[in-house]
Scaffold this motif. Structure first.
Motif, PDB file in Angstrom:
ATOM      1  N   ALA A  63       0.812  -1.219   0.000  1.00  0.00           N
ATOM      2  CA  ALA A  63       0.000   0.000   0.000  1.00  0.00           C
ATOM      3  C   ALA A  63       0.843   1.266   0.000  1.00  0.00           C
ATOM      4  O   ALA A  63       0.307   2.361  -0.159  1.00  0.00           O
ATOM      5  N   THR A  64       2.153   1.137   0.159  1.00  0.00           N
ATOM      6  CA  THR A  64       3.025   2.318   0.164  1.00  0.00           C
ATOM      7  C   THR A  64       3.563   2.657  -1.223  1.00  0.00           C
ATOM      8  O   THR A  64       4.263   3.662  -1.377  1.00  0.00           O
ATOM      9  N   LEU A  65       3.269   1.862  -2.230  1.00  0.00           N
ATOM     10  CA  LEU A  65       3.951   1.983  -3.517  1.00  0.00           C
ATOM     11  C   LEU A  65       3.351   3.016  -4.463  1.00  0.00           C
ATOM     12  O   LEU A  65       4.049   3.563  -5.314  1.00  0.00           O
ATOM     13  N   THR A  66       2.078   3.292  -4.338  1.00  0.00           N
ATOM     14  CA  THR A  66       1.326   4.043  -5.342  1.00  0.00           C
ATOM     15  C   THR A  66       1.938   5.386  -5.700  1.00  0.00           C
ATOM     16  O   THR A  66       2.091   5.712  -6.876  1.00  0.00           O
ATOM     17  N   CYS A  67       2.261   6.175  -4.712  1.00  0.00           N
ATOM     18  CA  CYS A  67       2.698   7.550  -4.964  1.00  0.00           C
ATOM     19  C   CYS A  67       4.193   7.721  -4.742  1.00  0.00           C
ATOM     20  O   CYS A  67       4.954   7.978  -5.677  1.00  0.00           O
ATOM     21  N   SER A  68       4.640   7.592  -3.493  1.00  0.00           N
ATOM     22  CA  SER A  68       6.031   7.934  -3.178  1.00  0.00           C
ATOM     23  C   SER A  68       7.031   6.977  -3.806  1.00  0.00           C
ATOM     24  O   SER A  68       8.051   7.396  -4.367  1.00  0.00           O
ATOM     25  N   ALA A  69       6.781   5.678  -3.735  1.00  0.00           N
ATOM     26  CA  ALA A  69       7.725   4.720  -4.317  1.00  0.00           C
ATOM     27  C   ALA A  69       7.796   4.874  -5.830  1.00  0.00           C
ATOM     28  O   ALA A  69       8.891   4.854  -6.412  1.00  0.00           O
ATOM     29  N   LEU A  70       6.646   5.043  -6.473  1.00  0.00           N
ATOM     30  CA  LEU A  70       6.640   5.194  -7.929  1.00  0.00           C
ATOM     31  C   LEU A  70       7.340   6.485  -8.346  1.00  0.00           C
ATOM     32  O   LEU A  70       8.049   6.528  -9.355  1.00  0.00           O
ATOM     33  N   THR A  71       7.166   7.533  -7.568  1.00  0.00           N
ATOM     34  CA  THR A  71       7.872   8.792  -7.838  1.00  0.00           C
ATOM     35  C   THR A  71       9.378   8.596  -7.718  1.00  0.00           C
ATOM     36  O   THR A  71      10.158   9.069  -8.555  1.00  0.00           O
ATOM     37  N   ALA A  72       9.802   7.894  -6.668  1.00  0.00           N
ATOM     38  CA  ALA A  72      11.231   7.614  -6.485  1.00  0.00           C
ATOM     39  C   ALA A  72      11.773   6.771  -7.628  1.00  0.00           C
ATOM     40  O   ALA A  72      12.885   7.001  -8.123  1.00  0.00           O
ATOM     41  N   TRP A  73      11.007   5.776  -8.057  1.00  0.00           N
ATOM     42  CA  TRP A  73      11.429   4.934  -9.176  1.00  0.00           C
ATOM     43  C   TRP A  73      11.610   5.766 -10.442  1.00  0.00           C
ATOM     44  O   TRP A  73      12.620   5.651 -11.154  1.00  0.00           O
ATOM     45  N   ASN A  74      10.652   6.619 -10.739  1.00  0.00           N
ATOM     46  CA  ASN A  74      10.718   7.485 -11.913  1.00  0.00           C
ATOM     47  C   ASN A  74      11.927   8.408 -11.827  1.00  0.00           C
ATOM     48  O   ASN A  74      12.614   8.658 -12.819  1.00  0.00           O
ATOM     49  N   ALA A  75      12.218   8.905 -10.625  1.00  0.00           N
ATOM     50  CA  ALA A  75      13.354   9.801 -10.437  1.00  0.00           C
ATOM     51  C   ALA A  75      14.676   9.124 -10.783  1.00  0.00           C
ATOM     52  O   ALA A  75      15.570   9.739 -11.372  1.00  0.00           O
ATOM     53  N   LEU A  76      14.805   7.850 -10.433  1.00  0.00           N
ATOM     54  CA  LEU A  76      16.073   7.141 -10.599  1.00  0.00           C
ATOM     55  C   LEU A  76      16.178   6.361 -11.903  1.00  0.00           C
ATOM     56  O   LEU A  76      17.283   6.135 -12.406  1.00  0.00           O
ATOM     57  N   PHE A  77      15.032   5.944 -12.446  1.00  0.00           N
ATOM     58  CA  PHE A  77      15.059   5.061 -13.620  1.00  0.00           C
ATOM     59  C   PHE A  77      14.248   5.607 -14.799  1.00  0.00           C
ATOM     60  O   PHE A  77      14.154   4.937 -15.827  1.00  0.00           O
ATOM     61  N   GLY A  78      13.677   6.782 -14.660  1.00  0.00           N
ATOM     62  CA  GLY A  78      12.720   7.245 -15.658  1.00  0.00           C
ATOM     63  C   GLY A  78      13.292   8.006 -16.829  1.00  0.00           C
ATOM     64  O   GLY A  78      12.585   8.237 -17.821  1.00  0.00           O
ATOM     65  N   LEU A  79      14.560   8.428 -16.763  1.00  0.00           N
ATOM     66  CA  LEU A  79      15.146   9.222 -17.845  1.00  0.00           C
ATOM     67  C   LEU A  79      16.251   8.415 -18.520  1.00  0.00           C
ATOM     68  O   LEU A  79      17.291   8.139 -17.924  1.00  0.00           O
ATOM     69  N   ARG A 107       3.186   1.473 -16.714  1.00  0.00           N
ATOM     70  CA  ARG A 107       4.292   0.649 -17.207  1.00  0.00           C
ATOM     71  C   ARG A 107       5.478   0.747 -16.248  1.00  0.00           C
ATOM     72  O   ARG A 107       6.121  -0.271 -15.943  1.00  0.00           O
ATOM     73  N   GLN A 108       5.765   1.945 -15.760  1.00  0.00           N
ATOM     74  CA  GLN A 108       6.843   2.115 -14.787  1.00  0.00           C
ATOM     75  C   GLN A 108       6.502   1.428 -13.472  1.00  0.00           C
ATOM     76  O   GLN A 108       7.376   0.843 -12.819  1.00  0.00           O
ATOM     77  N   PHE A 109       5.241   1.476 -13.086  1.00  0.00           N
ATOM     78  CA  PHE A 109       4.779   0.797 -11.863  1.00  0.00           C
ATOM     79  C   PHE A 109       5.053  -0.702 -11.976  1.00  0.00           C
ATOM     80  O   PHE A 109       5.569  -1.345 -11.047  1.00  0.00           O
ATOM     81  N   GLU A 110       4.725  -1.270 -13.122  1.00  0.00           N
ATOM     82  CA  GLU A 110       4.949  -2.702 -13.334  1.00  0.00           C
ATOM     83  C   GLU A 110       6.440  -3.045 -13.295  1.00  0.00           C
ATOM     84  O   GLU A 110       6.844  -4.058 -12.713  1.00  0.00           O
ATOM     85  N   ALA A 111       7.270  -2.191 -13.909  1.00  0.00           N
ATOM     86  CA  ALA A 111       8.723  -2.417 -13.895  1.00  0.00           C
ATOM     87  C   ALA A 111       9.270  -2.312 -12.471  1.00  0.00           C
ATOM     88  O   ALA A 111      10.133  -3.102 -12.065  1.00  0.00           O
ATOM     89  N   MET A 112       8.779  -1.326 -11.725  1.00  0.00           N
ATOM     90  CA  MET A 112       9.201  -1.170 -10.332  1.00  0.00           C
ATOM     91  C   MET A 112       8.845  -2.403  -9.511  1.00  0.00           C
ATOM     92  O   MET A 112       9.663  -2.890  -8.719  1.00  0.00           O
ATOM     93  N   ASN A 113       7.653  -2.929  -9.702  1.00  0.00           N
ATOM     94  CA  ASN A 113       7.230  -4.104  -8.935  1.00  0.00           C
ATOM     95  C   ASN A 113       8.085  -5.332  -9.256  1.00  0.00           C
ATOM     96  O   ASN A 113       8.382  -6.136  -8.366  1.00  0.00           O
ATOM     97  N   ARG A 114       8.497  -5.453 -10.521  1.00  0.00           N
ATOM     98  CA  ARG A 114       9.404  -6.561 -10.875  1.00  0.00           C
ATOM     99  C   ARG A 114      10.757  -6.387 -10.184  1.00  0.00           C
ATOM    100  O   ARG A 114      11.361  -7.362  -9.722  1.00  0.00           O
ATOM    101  N   PHE A 115      11.239  -5.163 -10.132  1.00  0.00           N
ATOM    102  CA  PHE A 115      12.512  -4.858  -9.466  1.00  0.00           C
ATOM    103  C   PHE A 115      12.420  -5.164  -7.974  1.00  0.00           C
ATOM    104  O   PHE A 115      13.338  -5.741  -7.380  1.00  0.00           O
TER     105      PHE A 115
END
Length: 351
Positions: free
Chosen positions: A147-163, A302-310
């Protein structure tokens, strides 16, 4: 199977957190449409966005009597006739936006139209969500963690892996600020990628926790207000930080520019710091410092799915505050977060 027609839930009647959060024991549920999913919500978590909405900050507007909360995890109870992605029994997380393409980046307008703001959110026992507002949760997590992944974790993932071309790599140095959800998730993702992490905080107690999570260096920004230069000096050969995950905005960007290396990346993810009297960097600072600045809001499905696999592959377990709440005490969770007594994420057990 008999599906529920009502649910216990919290609603926001206005944008005054002390008076507007109200608990309703029976609130009507809409019917499950052809592209909808009925979700039994097992857990939710709070974000700074939830507080800002409840207090009317940053000109955020909401639908009257909306169910607050964007972050949640639960079990699929029923699906509409046109839903092919999910089936009954699937364990899923919520995604904040709705009816968007799987690769679409979330804009302010998309988020403002999403869960907990214009669409009913996660602080309830059951919810009907469009299938595009859900992703399958990592198999190694329990509901409170997921339940912690939706906003903050996905934002962090995008910050580190999104560009592309600026993805965090082994041997990089990442700077995170404070101990909120985005910063702690970024710390965990960076470490799992093989990076070194420098963190900032104003609390010696939280500094100890940051080190226990794997931060190599922790800087107390109250003691060292020029922490950007200090952080740069802690990097190999004093070259600076590869990626700065900036959550403070106006109060931190000046130091973030001082910390970043030549051709490094500053990712602006939040406005937690409020106003300040010191100069705020402008776009020309990217020229004089030869760095890249990037704004990040959430992330795509799509990034959410990639983050969950990671998360599954690296066996990452999100960090929860030592105190948790149940659904009936969600208003206490808001007060706890307003008092800034929490570390990382505040989880709420729903079912």
């Amino acid at each position: 199977m008999t599906t529920p027609s009502s649910t216990a839930s919290w609603i926001l009647t206005s944008q005054n957190v002390a008076a507007s959060l109200q608990y309703v024991e029976q609130s009507d549920l809409p019917r499950v449409g052809e592209h909808d999913v009925l979700l039994k919500i097992h857990a939710a978590s709070l974000n700074y966005r939830d507080l800002a909405l409840s207090k009317g900050q940053h000109s955020l507007s909401m639908r009257p009597n909306v169910v607050p909360g964007s972050d949640g995890a639960g079990v699929v109870e029923a699906v509409g006739s046109q839903v092919s992605t999910f089936k009954r029994g699937d364990r899923v997380c919520t995604h904040m936006t709705s009816q968007m393409p799987v690769d679409a980046p979330a804009t302010f307008a998309d988020i403002n139209a999403g869960l907990g703001q214009q669409l009913d959110g996660t602080l309830r026992e059951y919810g009907v969500f469009h299938e595009s507002s859900l992703v399958k949760m990592p198999s190694n997590l329990d509901f409170l963690e997921a339940a912690t992944l939706t906003c903050s974790a996905l934002t962090a993932w995008n910050a580190l892996f999104g560009l592309e071309g600026k993805i965090v790599r082994k041997g990089d140095v990442v700077l995170v600020q404070g101990t909120g959800g985005v910063s702690i998730a970024a710390l965990q993702f960076a470490l799992a990628a093989g990076a070194m992490v420098i963190a900032t905080t104003s609390s010696e107690e939280k500094a100890t926790k940051l080190k226990s999570l794997g931060a190599t260096h922790v800087i107390n920004y109250k003691i060292m207000p020029s922490w950007g230069e200090v952080a740069k000096g802690l990097t190999p050969n004093g070259q600076g930080v590869h990626i700065v995950v900036d959550v403070g905005g106006l109060s931190t960007l000046d130091q973030s520019v001082k910390a970043v290396r030549t051709e490094g990346l500053i990712v602006v993810t939040g406005l937690l710091g409020g106003d300040q009297t010191t100069p705020t960097p402008i776009l020309l600072d990217c020229l004089t410092n030869l760095c890249t600045a990037r704004g990040v809001l959430l992330g795509s499905r799509r990034q959410f799915e990639a983050m969950n696999r990671f998360i599954e592959d690296k066996q990452i377990k999100p960090v929860l505050d030592e105190r948790s709440f149940d659904l009936a005490s969600a208003k206490e969770a808001y007060a706890y977060m307003i008092a800034q007594r929490h570390f990382s994420k505040i989880a709420i057990k729903v079912c």
